[in-house]
Design a protein around this motif. Sequence first.
Motif, PDB file in Angstrom:
ATOM      1  N   ALA A  22      85.357  -7.382  75.526  1.00 51.12           N
ATOM      2  CA  ALA A  22      85.581  -8.810  75.785  1.00 51.12           C
ATOM      3  C   ALA A  22      84.408  -9.395  76.570  1.00 51.12           C
ATOM      4  N   PHE A  23      83.927  -8.654  77.561  1.00 58.39           N
ATOM      5  CA  PHE A  23      82.801  -9.101  78.382  1.00 58.39           C
ATOM      6  C   PHE A  23      81.542  -9.255  77.520  1.00 58.39           C
ATOM      7  N   GLN A  24      81.309  -8.300  76.642  1.00 60.68           N
ATOM      8  CA  GLN A  24      80.157  -8.374  75.740  1.00 60.68           C
ATOM      9  C   GLN A  24      80.290  -9.572  74.793  1.00 60.68           C
ATOM     10  N   ALA A  25      81.501  -9.821  74.308  1.00 59.21           N
ATOM     11  CA  ALA A  25      81.727 -10.953  73.412  1.00 59.21           C
ATOM     12  C   ALA A  25      81.409 -12.279  74.104  1.00 59.21           C
ATOM     13  N   LEU A  26      81.720 -12.387  75.405  1.00 59.97           N
ATOM     14  CA  LEU A  26      81.358 -13.600  76.148  1.00 59.97           C
ATOM     15  C   LEU A  26      79.843 -13.779  76.142  1.00 59.97           C
ATOM     16  N   GLN A  27      79.136 -12.703  76.410  1.00 58.31           N
ATOM     17  CA  GLN A  27      77.673 -12.777  76.455  1.00 58.31           C
ATOM     18  C   GLN A  27      77.090 -13.130  75.089  1.00 58.31           C
ATOM     19  N   GLN A  28      77.808 -12.751  74.016  1.00 55.19           N
ATOM     20  CA  GLN A  28      77.358 -13.048  72.652  1.00 55.19           C
ATOM     21  C   GLN A  28      77.791 -14.435  72.184  1.00 55.19           C
ATOM     22  N   GLY A  29      78.495 -15.176  73.057  1.00 53.24           N
ATOM     23  CA  GLY A  29      78.912 -16.528  72.710  1.00 53.24           C
ATOM     24  C   GLY A  29      80.141 -16.610  71.817  1.00 53.24           C
ATOM     25  N   LYS A  30      80.936 -15.544  71.761  1.00 49.86           N
ATOM     26  CA  LYS A  30      82.120 -15.536  70.903  1.00 49.86           C
ATOM     27  C   LYS A  30      83.325 -16.222  71.550  1.00 49.86           C
ATOM     28  N   GLY A  31      83.145 -16.687  72.753  1.00 45.73           N
ATOM     29  CA  GLY A  31      84.169 -17.427  73.477  1.00 45.73           C
ATOM     30  C   GLY A  31      83.510 -18.086  74.666  1.00 45.73           C
ATOM     31  N   VAL A  32      84.259 -18.946  75.355  1.00 46.41           N
ATOM     32  CA  VAL A  32      83.670 -19.647  76.493  1.00 46.41           C
ATOM     33  C   VAL A  32      84.078 -19.054  77.830  1.00 46.41           C
ATOM     34  N   ALA A  33      85.057 -18.136  77.815  1.00 47.19           N
ATOM     35  CA  ALA A  33      85.563 -17.588  79.072  1.00 47.19           C
ATOM     36  C   ALA A  33      85.946 -16.130  78.898  1.00 47.19           C
ATOM     37  N   TYR A  34      85.875 -15.400  80.005  1.00 47.64           N
ATOM     38  CA  TYR A  34      86.268 -13.988  80.059  1.00 47.64           C
ATOM     39  C   TYR A  34      87.222 -13.849  81.226  1.00 47.64           C
ATOM     40  N   VAL A  35      88.403 -13.272  80.980  1.00 53.64           N
ATOM     41  CA  VAL A  35      89.444 -13.143  81.996  1.00 53.64           C
ATOM     42  C   VAL A  35      89.644 -11.671  82.327  1.00 53.64           C
ATOM     43  N   ASN A  36      89.674 -11.359  83.636  1.00 60.15           N
ATOM     44  CA  ASN A  36      89.922  -9.978  84.055  1.00 60.15           C
ATOM     45  C   ASN A  36      90.416  -9.982  85.502  1.00 60.15           C
ATOM     46  N   ALA A  61      72.983 -13.361  85.824  1.00 61.91           N
ATOM     47  CA  ALA A  61      74.178 -13.820  86.553  1.00 61.91           C
ATOM     48  C   ALA A  61      74.068 -15.302  86.929  1.00 61.91           C
ATOM     49  N   LYS A  62      72.848 -15.782  87.092  1.00 60.79           N
ATOM     50  CA  LYS A  62      72.649 -17.196  87.444  1.00 60.79           C
ATOM     51  C   LYS A  62      73.170 -18.130  86.354  1.00 60.79           C
ATOM     52  N   ASP A  63      73.362 -17.603  85.140  1.00 58.71           N
ATOM     53  CA  ASP A  63      73.836 -18.405  84.016  1.00 58.71           C
ATOM     54  C   ASP A  63      75.361 -18.425  83.903  1.00 58.71           C
ATOM     55  N   TYR A  64      76.043 -17.764  84.850  1.00 56.15           N
ATOM     56  CA  TYR A  64      77.502 -17.636  84.798  1.00 56.15           C
ATOM     57  C   TYR A  64      78.112 -18.046  86.127  1.00 56.15           C
ATOM     58  N   VAL A  65      79.392 -18.427  86.094  1.00 53.99           N
ATOM     59  CA  VAL A  65      80.116 -18.771  87.311  1.00 53.99           C
ATOM     60  C   VAL A  65      81.554 -18.257  87.194  1.00 53.99           C
ATOM     61  N   ILE A  66      82.078 -17.791  88.318  1.00 52.65           N
ATOM     62  CA  ILE A  66      83.474 -17.378  88.385  1.00 52.65           C
ATOM     63  C   ILE A  66      84.263 -18.582  88.889  1.00 52.65           C
ATOM     64  N   LEU A  67      85.251 -18.998  88.115  1.00 51.06           N
ATOM     65  CA  LEU A  67      86.060 -20.144  88.521  1.00 51.06           C
ATOM     66  C   LEU A  67      86.858 -19.794  89.770  1.00 51.06           C
ATOM     67  N   VAL A  76      88.504 -16.048  86.074  1.00 53.75           N
ATOM     68  CA  VAL A  76      87.847 -16.402  84.820  1.00 53.75           C
ATOM     69  C   VAL A  76      86.347 -16.549  85.062  1.00 53.75           C
ATOM     70  N   LEU A  77      85.557 -15.934  84.192  1.00 56.88           N
ATOM     71  CA  LEU A  77      84.100 -16.042  84.216  1.00 56.88           C
ATOM     72  C   LEU A  77      83.669 -16.891  83.028  1.00 56.88           C
ATOM     73  N   VAL A  78      82.815 -17.881  83.276  1.00 59.31           N
ATOM     74  CA  VAL A  78      82.310 -18.750  82.203  1.00 59.31           C
ATOM     75  C   VAL A  78      80.797 -18.902  82.339  1.00 59.31           C
ATOM     76  N   LYS A  79      80.169 -19.295  81.244  1.00 60.32           N
ATOM     77  CA  LYS A  79      78.752 -19.650  81.313  1.00 60.32           C
ATOM     78  C   LYS A  79      78.650 -21.014  81.987  1.00 60.32           C
ATOM     79  N   THR A  80      77.681 -21.157  82.852  1.00 59.29           N
ATOM     80  CA  THR A  80      77.510 -22.436  83.549  1.00 59.29           C
ATOM     81  C   THR A  80      77.256 -23.565  82.546  1.00 59.29           C
ATOM     82  N   SER A  81      76.578 -23.259  81.462  1.00 63.06           N
ATOM     83  CA  SER A  81      76.248 -24.281  80.459  1.00 63.06           C
ATOM     84  C   SER A  81      77.480 -24.780  79.697  1.00 63.06           C
ATOM     85  N   SER A  82      78.625 -24.108  79.846  1.00 63.46           N
ATOM     86  CA  SER A  82      79.835 -24.506  79.121  1.00 63.46           C
ATOM     87  C   SER A  82      80.435 -25.795  79.663  1.00 63.46           C
TER      88      SER A  82
END
Length: 186
Positions: free
Chosen positions: A135-149, A165-171, A86-92
């Motif tokens: 789905a990845f683009q939607a994460l960047q647009q703020g349409k969700g808090v996580a992207y799973v792949n 990339a500094k604004d995101y983290v892989i759980l 799962v990839l999330v924005k660090t600010s989440s």
Amino acid sequence: VLGIDEPNSFIDAKTREFIGYEVDLARAVAQKIGVKPVFKQVAVAARIPELQQGHVDVLAASLTHNKERESQVDFGLTHLVTGQKVLVKTSSGIKSVADLAGKKALTVKGGTQGPNLLKAAPTADVVTFESTQQAFQALQQGKGVAYVNDEASLLADYAKLGPKAKDYVILPQNLSVEPLAFGIKK
């Protein structure tokens, strides 16, 4: 092939031809059995129906070999084992998969990602898209808090973020272990 799933199968920007790990394997199999491969791009959700209806002979399309699918298709040998992450924005503020409870997680329609996430976080709100790139683009647009792949593809997507990339983290938690194999009509 999926044609949009780096590093397994994707389109070379210069030649506009399919390239990638599974494309190379499919070419090698075709050469070994003496046929010329013809690649057709299919959506994740359309993979198995395309094979069952005879529109394609073999799926070289990031197909997870699991018990549920064994009733639908036969499989070649496993050629890659990956996990799903799962990839999330660090600010989440999300630090673990459990933190996705009640939150929107974005992924591809027809894959194992959504069901696997729901096993780990049963109340997550899984939103699916036709492709992983949507789905990845939607994460960047703020349409969700996580992207799973799948992990290998998620890492390729993460690299595309460049300086952002500094604004995101892989759980760190793996949602699953995914043995990928070619799909063959029963």
